[in-house]
Design a protein around this motif. Structure first.
Motif, short mmCIF file in Angstrom:
data_model
loop_
_atom_site.label_atom_id
_atom_site.label_comp_id
_atom_site.label_asym_id
_atom_site.label_seq_id
_atom_site.Cartn_x
_atom_site.Cartn_y
_atom_site.Cartn_z
N UNK A 156 6.08 24.63 -22.83
CA UNK A 156 7.35 25.37 -22.80
C UNK A 156 8.13 25.16 -21.53
N UNK A 157 7.46 24.64 -20.48
CA UNK A 157 8.17 24.37 -19.23
C UNK A 157 8.69 22.93 -19.24
N UNK A 158 9.95 22.77 -18.92
CA UNK A 158 10.56 21.45 -18.88
C UNK A 158 11.63 21.42 -17.80
N UNK A 159 11.79 20.28 -17.18
CA UNK A 159 12.81 20.16 -16.15
C UNK A 159 14.18 20.49 -16.73
N UNK A 160 14.91 21.36 -16.07
CA UNK A 160 16.20 21.82 -16.56
C UNK A 160 16.11 23.10 -17.37
N UNK A 161 14.89 23.50 -17.74
CA UNK A 161 14.70 24.71 -18.54
C UNK A 161 14.81 25.98 -17.70
N UNK A 162 15.09 27.09 -18.36
CA UNK A 162 15.24 28.38 -17.68
C UNK A 162 13.92 29.16 -17.76
N UNK A 163 13.61 29.94 -16.70
CA UNK A 163 12.38 30.72 -16.66
C UNK A 163 12.63 32.05 -15.96
N UNK A 164 11.74 33.01 -16.25
CA UNK A 164 11.66 34.23 -15.44
C UNK A 164 10.42 34.09 -14.56
N UNK A 165 10.35 34.88 -13.50
CA UNK A 165 9.24 34.77 -12.56
C UNK A 165 8.54 36.10 -12.38
N UNK A 166 7.22 36.03 -12.24
CA UNK A 166 6.44 37.20 -11.89
C UNK A 166 5.35 36.76 -10.93
N UNK A 167 4.81 37.72 -10.18
CA UNK A 167 3.74 37.42 -9.23
C UNK A 167 2.50 38.19 -9.63
N UNK A 168 1.34 37.58 -9.43
CA UNK A 168 0.08 38.23 -9.76
C UNK A 168 -0.05 39.55 -9.01
N UNK A 169 -0.48 40.58 -9.73
CA UNK A 169 -0.61 41.90 -9.12
C UNK A 169 -1.52 41.85 -7.90
N UNK A 170 -1.08 42.43 -6.81
CA UNK A 170 -1.87 42.49 -5.60
C UNK A 170 -1.90 41.20 -4.80
N UNK A 171 -1.15 40.18 -5.25
CA UNK A 171 -1.18 38.89 -4.55
C UNK A 171 0.04 38.67 -3.67
N UNK A 172 0.92 39.65 -3.58
CA UNK A 172 2.12 39.47 -2.77
C UNK A 172 1.87 39.91 -1.33
N UNK A 173 2.67 39.38 -0.44
CA UNK A 173 2.60 39.73 0.98
C UNK A 173 3.98 40.21 1.40
N UNK A 174 4.01 41.29 2.16
CA UNK A 174 5.28 41.86 2.60
C UNK A 174 5.35 41.81 4.11
N UNK A 175 6.45 41.26 4.62
CA UNK A 175 6.63 41.10 6.05
C UNK A 175 7.89 41.84 6.51
N UNK A 176 7.83 42.35 7.72
CA UNK A 176 9.02 42.95 8.31
C UNK A 176 10.08 41.86 8.47
N UNK A 177 11.30 42.15 8.03
CA UNK A 177 12.31 41.10 8.02
C UNK A 177 12.73 40.67 9.43
N UNK A 178 12.70 41.60 10.37
CA UNK A 178 13.15 41.26 11.72
C UNK A 178 12.05 40.58 12.55
N UNK A 179 10.87 41.18 12.58
CA UNK A 179 9.80 40.65 13.43
C UNK A 179 8.98 39.56 12.75
N UNK A 180 8.99 39.54 11.41
CA UNK A 180 8.17 38.60 10.67
C UNK A 180 6.72 39.02 10.55
N UNK A 181 6.34 40.19 11.11
CA UNK A 181 4.95 40.65 11.05
C UNK A 181 4.61 41.17 9.67
N UNK A 182 3.37 40.96 9.26
CA UNK A 182 2.93 41.35 7.94
C UNK A 182 2.60 42.83 7.89
#
Length: 362
Positions: free
Chosen positions: A323-349
């Motif tokens: 179902x994936x093809x170059x030029x095709x449209x997709x939605x995105x999701x991230x695996x639960x608990x696999x994301x990392x959040x950083x402070x936007x100014x300092x870059x610290x996690x």
């Protein structure tokens, strides 16, 4: 054998400081890799440990000895360089035996020990050859054998595999790790290649601008990067970073694109980090992301995505490419608990995936 300790070590050239107040402790028998971009101070730190660079301030210890001001020959170390530095007029046997001959060890005993080491390195049938008759990988093993024969307290490796092609690098890397595990000698290895650092080390120290950015197990540093620098430096392909805000379990980028992350996270302006392996594209005609490129690498593929002008990378198992093809449209999701959040100014996690590794940052 002995551990290594740096205590407040600084190195300056005139008014320019290249290593800043460096503290690190490398346990006896460990394999530690110093990794970072060019100019981060990793090679200078190794050369100070070897005695090839003077220390501006601070102390360096090997075991219980303060070696800060000792000459290289008095530190009980052996170093393997990027340049093999073999003697072209000597045979493999004579090159390996040279350190013992230089200390006036009887010739017969030195050559016998050289033969034993050569056999352990798979060089037994090459003992009579000169360096010009060897491949790059074989020359590097001779250089390693010459270091082993001294039976030092510490091995130092300064990007020793840089001159090898990709196949030889992998083979020699495996051999080097097996040798270190067998001998149990404390080893310090410098490289700019984070993949090499991940596969070789039991302890990895990421350096930036002459300081330790993060230290810990390879898994720990990979899974819990302390800031956006470490997050994007360690891991290939590198971590995706997006600026935006959370609303419940949905992250909305500054361009208005939404990613379902499966877990509620920090509020307010943040930078979201998602490893390519954890970013999942799903075919959808009304998706806001476009598949830009698919690079098939056997059992998996690297999928490059265009998200309203921003480029993201996803690693997808070949079986899930349907179902994936170059030029095709997709939605995105991230695996639960696999994301990392950083402070936007300092870059610290501030938030991220858990790991069994023990990390420290200095």
């Amino acid at each position: 054998m002995a551990g290594v300790r740096f205590s407040g070590v600084t190195k300056s050239y005139g008014s320019t400081t290249v290593v800043h107040d460096l503290d690190m402790e490398l346990p006896d028998g460990s394999f530690t890799v110093l990794v970072g971009p060019s100019g981060c101070g990793k090679s200078t730190s190794l050369r100070m440990l070897a005695g090839l660079e003077t220390v501006t301030s601070g102390t360096i210890s090997i075991g219980d000895r303060d070696v800060t001001h000792l000459a290289p020959r008095d530190r009980d170390i052996a170093m393997v360089f990027q340049n093999y530095a073999l003697y072209p007029h000597l045979t493999v046997r004579e090159n390996i035996a040279f350190p013992l001959r230089a200390t006036r060890t009887p010739r017969a005993g030195a050559l016998k020990r050289a033969d034993e080491i050569a056999d352990s390195l798979g060089l037994g049938n090459l003992l009579g050859r000169k360096p010009k008759d060897l491949s790059g990988g074989q020359q590097q093993r001779v250089a390693i054998g010459r270091a082993i024969i001294r039976e030092p307290s510490v091995f130092l490796f300064d990007e020793p595999l840089s001159n090898l092609d990709a196949k030889l690098r992998v083979e020699t890397r495996t051999e080097l790790l097996q040798i270190q595990r067998r001998l149990g000698i404390t080893s310090v290895y410098v490289t700019h290649d984070q993949e090499e650092a991940m596969t070789l080390s039991d302890r990895m120290i990421v350096m930036r601008d002459g300081r330790t950015a993060q230290a810990g197990t390879p898994l720990g540093v990979y899974a819990n990067p302390v800031d956006t620098f470490v997050a994007t430096f360690v891991g290939s392909p590198k971590m995706n970073l997006l600026d935006g805000e959370f609303t419940g379990e949905t992250f909305t980028t500054t361009s208005g694109f939404e990613i379902t992350v499966g877990v509620a996270a920090a509020r307010g302006p943040v930078t979201l980090g998602v490893r390519p392996d954890d970013l999942m594209p799903v075919p959808a005609e009304d998706g806001d992301a476009t598949v830009k490129l698919i690079e098939l690498l056997g059992p998996r593929a690297i999928v490059t995505l265009d998200v309203r002008g921003a480029e993201l990378t996803s690693v997808v198992e070949a079986a899930r490419l349907t179902g994936l093809a170059e030029g095709g449209r997709v939605t995105l999701s991230a695996a639960a608990g696999a994301v990392h959040v950083f402070d936007r100014e300092s870059g610290r996690r501030s938030v991220g995936a858990n790991t069994d590794g023990n990390d420290t940052s200095r």
